[in-house]
Design a protein around this motif. Structure first.
Motif, mmCIF file in Angstrom:
data_model
loop_
_atom_site.group_PDB
_atom_site.id
_atom_site.type_symbol
_atom_site.label_atom_id
_atom_site.label_comp_id
_atom_site.label_asym_id
_atom_site.label_seq_id
_atom_site.Cartn_x
_atom_site.Cartn_y
_atom_site.Cartn_z
ATOM 1 N N LEU A 354 0.826 -1.208 0.000
ATOM 2 C CA LEU A 354 0.000 0.000 0.000
ATOM 3 C C LEU A 354 0.863 1.261 0.000
ATOM 4 O O LEU A 354 1.780 1.380 0.819
ATOM 5 N N PRO A 355 0.562 2.207 -0.866
ATOM 6 C CA PRO A 355 1.248 3.497 -0.815
ATOM 7 C C PRO A 355 0.689 4.345 0.339
ATOM 8 O O PRO A 355 -0.334 3.995 0.932
ATOM 9 N N SER A 356 1.340 5.445 0.631
ATOM 10 C CA SER A 356 0.842 6.338 1.676
ATOM 11 C C SER A 356 -0.302 7.195 1.128
ATOM 12 O O SER A 356 -0.458 7.347 -0.082
ATOM 13 N N VAL A 357 -1.085 7.749 2.034
ATOM 14 C CA VAL A 357 -2.147 8.668 1.637
ATOM 15 C C VAL A 357 -1.549 9.870 0.917
ATOM 16 O O VAL A 357 -2.104 10.357 -0.086
ATOM 17 N N ASN A 358 -0.394 10.354 1.410
ATOM 18 C CA ASN A 358 0.258 11.509 0.794
ATOM 19 C C ASN A 358 0.651 11.222 -0.650
ATOM 20 O O ASN A 358 0.454 12.061 -1.550
ATOM 21 N N LEU A 359 1.196 10.016 -0.880
ATOM 22 C CA LEU A 359 1.622 9.662 -2.242
ATOM 23 C C LEU A 359 0.418 9.578 -3.186
ATOM 24 O O LEU A 359 0.457 10.084 -4.314
ATOM 25 N N LEU A 360 -0.653 8.958 -2.718
ATOM 26 C CA LEU A 360 -1.872 8.883 -3.530
ATOM 27 C C LEU A 360 -2.440 10.277 -3.812
ATOM 28 O O LEU A 360 -2.923 10.552 -4.916
ATOM 29 N N THR A 361 -2.354 11.147 -2.821
ATOM 30 C CA THR A 361 -2.856 12.514 -2.997
ATOM 31 C C THR A 361 -2.080 13.248 -4.079
ATOM 32 O O THR A 361 -2.665 13.954 -4.916
ATOM 33 N N LYS A 364 -3.139 11.906 -7.379
ATOM 34 C CA LYS A 364 -4.489 12.387 -7.685
ATOM 35 C C LYS A 364 -4.458 13.839 -8.187
ATOM 36 O O LYS A 364 -5.205 14.221 -9.098
ATOM 37 N N ASN A 365 -3.561 14.637 -7.607
ATOM 38 C CA ASN A 365 -3.456 16.052 -7.985
ATOM 39 C C ASN A 365 -2.471 16.287 -9.127
ATOM 40 O O ASN A 365 -2.099 17.433 -9.401
ATOM 41 N N HIS A 366 -2.008 15.180 -9.758
ATOM 42 C CA HIS A 366 -1.123 15.243 -10.931
ATOM 43 C C HIS A 366 0.236 15.870 -10.626
ATOM 44 O O HIS A 366 0.891 16.433 -11.509
ATOM 45 N N ARG A 367 0.657 15.778 -9.377
ATOM 46 C CA ARG A 367 1.996 16.265 -9.041
ATOM 47 C C ARG A 367 3.035 15.172 -9.251
ATOM 48 O O ARG A 367 4.220 15.457 -9.383
ATOM 49 N N VAL A 372 4.844 5.912 -9.810
ATOM 50 C CA VAL A 372 5.429 5.860 -8.462
ATOM 51 C C VAL A 372 4.666 4.889 -7.571
ATOM 52 O O VAL A 372 5.141 4.529 -6.493
ATOM 53 N N LEU A 373 3.472 4.459 -8.009
ATOM 54 C CA LEU A 373 2.658 3.543 -7.206
ATOM 55 C C LEU A 373 3.063 2.089 -7.386
ATOM 56 O O LEU A 373 2.484 1.198 -6.759
ATOM 57 N N GLY A 374 4.044 1.821 -8.278
ATOM 58 C CA GLY A 374 4.588 0.475 -8.408
ATOM 59 C C GLY A 374 3.760 -0.450 -9.270
ATOM 60 O O GLY A 374 3.004 -0.012 -10.143
ATOM 61 N N ASP A 375 3.878 -1.747 -8.979
ATOM 62 C CA ASP A 375 3.247 -2.778 -9.816
ATOM 63 C C ASP A 375 1.729 -2.680 -9.834
ATOM 64 O O ASP A 375 1.086 -3.124 -10.787
ATOM 65 N N ASP A 376 1.149 -2.112 -8.783
ATOM 66 C CA ASP A 376 -0.311 -2.042 -8.698
ATOM 67 C C ASP A 376 -0.842 -0.660 -9.067
ATOM 68 O O ASP A 376 -1.938 -0.265 -8.642
ATOM 69 N N GLN A 377 -0.081 0.068 -9.883
ATOM 70 C CA GLN A 377 -0.485 1.435 -10.227
ATOM 71 C C GLN A 377 -1.839 1.481 -10.928
ATOM 72 O O GLN A 377 -2.645 2.389 -10.667
ATOM 73 N N ASP A 378 -2.116 0.507 -11.800
ATOM 74 C CA ASP A 378 -3.404 0.519 -12.509
ATOM 75 C C ASP A 378 -4.576 0.336 -11.544
ATOM 76 O O ASP A 378 -5.648 0.935 -11.730
ATOM 77 N N LEU A 379 -4.362 -0.488 -10.528
ATOM 78 C CA LEU A 379 -5.408 -0.725 -9.541
ATOM 79 C C LEU A 379 -5.723 0.554 -8.765
ATOM 80 O O LEU A 379 -6.889 0.951 -8.627
ATOM 81 N N PHE A 380 -4.690 1.225 -8.273
ATOM 82 C CA PHE A 380 -4.923 2.456 -7.519
ATOM 83 C C PHE A 380 -5.437 3.570 -8.421
ATOM 84 O O PHE A 380 -6.281 4.379 -8.003
ATOM 85 N N ALA A 381 -4.945 3.602 -9.656
ATOM 86 C CA ALA A 381 -5.425 4.613 -10.606
ATOM 87 C C ALA A 381 -6.917 4.448 -10.877
ATOM 88 O O ALA A 381 -7.634 5.433 -11.093
ATOM 89 N N PHE A 382 -7.393 3.213 -10.859
ATOM 90 C CA PHE A 382 -8.823 2.955 -11.070
ATOM 91 C C PHE A 382 -9.657 3.713 -10.030
ATOM 92 O O PHE A 382 -10.644 4.375 -10.366
#
Length: 482
Positions: A354-361, A364-367, A372-382
């Motif tokens: 699991l990534p951190s809330v800060n990293l996901l934020t 999400k804000n395109h910064r 950077v989310l790793g192998d599961d980037q597509d899942l979190f991007a969903f």
């Protein structure tokens, strides 16, 4: 509401049955009365009839959400074999001009099969909104609970999808759903429990003997597996958590026994998997070494045994898979092989970093880029693409992980039992357990392998056949399917 005489006329004339099986009539009457309905009926209870018969009594089409292309294809083929031409399957293999033609004529179809993923396509949804739909069916509805949020998260969108196509009456079908899973299904579909009619029947299959074989290491496990395969009458299925091991053990068992044994997993081509299913149905294959990809939609009534080489992740999956044995009501066996350390594999297969809330934020804000989310980037991007908040995403995954740990512990409790295994399973699924007549499980019949009486196996090309492994596979994959 359609009268009873009309239901029975259709049952006999179109489907060839004289009477309904337990739970079928109640479910169909509930749907015809306009109620959203959850039907939890055991494997082999004839769940496809529950939406097929009402489809001929209701105006408009029926959309059936199904988890596997092979399962959809099986249902499509069966409907066409019974003379139904107004059936179509929407999946990723349908594209271009062919898809455009289907979508333009979608109103002409009575049965529309689709995966959750294809229903998120805007063009598909737009076409469905243009046609009258009398019913939405979610087949294998436990997937809503079992597969989210870390696998096939599109299941979590089914509530919004249903709303967008006009809220047709809803039928949820599954063979295994304990009270917790039933609540989770309704919650994730946004349904009020008091407004859903539930048809619940026992998961108990008294003709399936339950056994656990504890061994000290993999070598001893292989030796015991060989003994079981040599002594148990076929056909049979052995379940693995590893594609590679399923293939290796299939070849090894063939070399040791001479039986026609083939692997089956999601890494094989759809054509090869379809051919294996057809050959298994015709008793031209005696034993399947499979991952969990095999079984949904396999309506073979004479499977005599199901062996689990690896520990399932939960009791729901275990009951689904052993329920494929003995649908003819004859003596069958479910055997779970366990070696110390086996419990580590389900944990490894479901682990997600699991990534951190800060990293996901920041993503999400395109910064930051999703990479950077790793192998599961597509899942979190969903989830980010569907307006989930970072803290909400992390909380959902942590809750899912806690439930996986609890489910695995229940599985370990089952294999450690010294008391009745059937009573434990029924209690888990929220059922009252009475007294069971032997043969029931290895708690009261430890020398079961030599004591159970099985029906005489159907003679077929697989019985005793000493065919060369590679030659047999070439024949299997090259010959046309009848």
């Amino acid at each position: 509401m359609t009268n009873s005489a009309e239901m029975y006329r259709l049952l006999k004339e179109r489907f060839g049955y004289q009477d309904f099986r337990d739970g079928q009539r109640e479910t169909i009457e509930s749907l015809l009365a306009g109620h959203d309905t959850l039907a939890v009926l055991p494997t082999g209870a004839g769940k496809s009839l529950l939406y097929q018969l009402p489809a001929y009594l209701l105006p408009g089409g029926v959309i059936i959400v199904s988890p596997l292309i092979s399962l959809m294809q099986d249902q499509v083929d069966r409907l066409r074999q019974h003379g139904e031409k107004r059936v179509v399957m929407l999946n990723s293999q349908l594209h271009g001009a062919a898809r455009d033609q289907v979508l333009q004529s979608l109103a002409s179809y009575r049965f529309i099969f689709a995966s959750p993923e294809i229903l998120t396509n805007p063009a598909i949804l737009a076409a469905l909104r243009r046609i009258p739909l009398s019913m939405m069916v979610i087949d294998e509805a436990h997937c809503i609970s079992q597969w989210g949020p870390d696998f096939r998260p599109e299941y979590l969108l089914l509530q919004k999808i249903r709303e967008s196509i006009g809220q047709p009456r809803l039928l949820m079908l599954t063979a295994t759903a304990p009270p917790r899973v039933r609540r989770d299904i309704l919650k994730k579909l946004g349904l009020n429990r008091d407004r859903v009619h539930m048809v619940i029947r026992s998961v108990n299959r008294p003709n399936i003997f339950l056994a656990v074989e504890r061994v000290t290491n993999q070598q001893e496990k292989d030796e015991r597996l060989l003994q079981l395969v040599a002594k148990l009458p076929g056909p049979g299925i052995i379940y693995f958590a590893s594609r590679k091991l399923a293939t290796q053990v299939a070849e090894w068992l063939h070399e040791q026994t001479g039986f026609v044994v083939v692997p089956y997993h999601a890494g094989m081509s759809p054509v090869d998997r379809f051919k294996i299913q057809q050959q298994f149905m015709k008793n031209q294959i005696q034993l399947i070494c499979a991952t969990s990809a095999f079984g949904m939609g396999i309506d073979k009534d004479d499977i005599r045994y199901v062996i689990h080489y690896h520990l399932p992740a939960n009791l729901e999956s275990y009951m689904q898979e052993i329920g494929r044995a003995g649908r003819d009501g004859q003596q069958s066996v479910a055997v779970l092989l366990y070696a110390p350390g086996d419990e580590g594999l389900p944990s490894q297969l479901t682990a997600i970093s699991l990534p951190s809330v800060n990293l996901l934020t920041q993503v999400k804000n395109h910064r930051l880029q999703p990479t950077v989310l790793g192998d599961d980037q597509d899942l979190f991007a969903f989830y980010l693409d569907h307006d989930y908040q970072p803290a909400q995403i992390i909380a959902a995954f942590k809750q899912r992980r806690r439930q996986q740990i609890i489910s695995l512990q229940k599985m370990l409790d089952y294999l450690s039992l010294t008391t009745c295994r059937r009573r434990f399973l029924l209690d888990y699924f929220g059922e009252e357990a009475g007294e069971f007549s032997p043969p029931c499980c290895d708690a009261d019949q430890q020398n079961w392998l030599g004591e159970l009486t099985f029906p005489i196996p159907i003679d077929g090309p697989a019985s005793g056949q000493q065919a060369d492994w590679h030659q047999r596979l070439r024949q299997l994959f090259n010959q046309p399917v009848q």
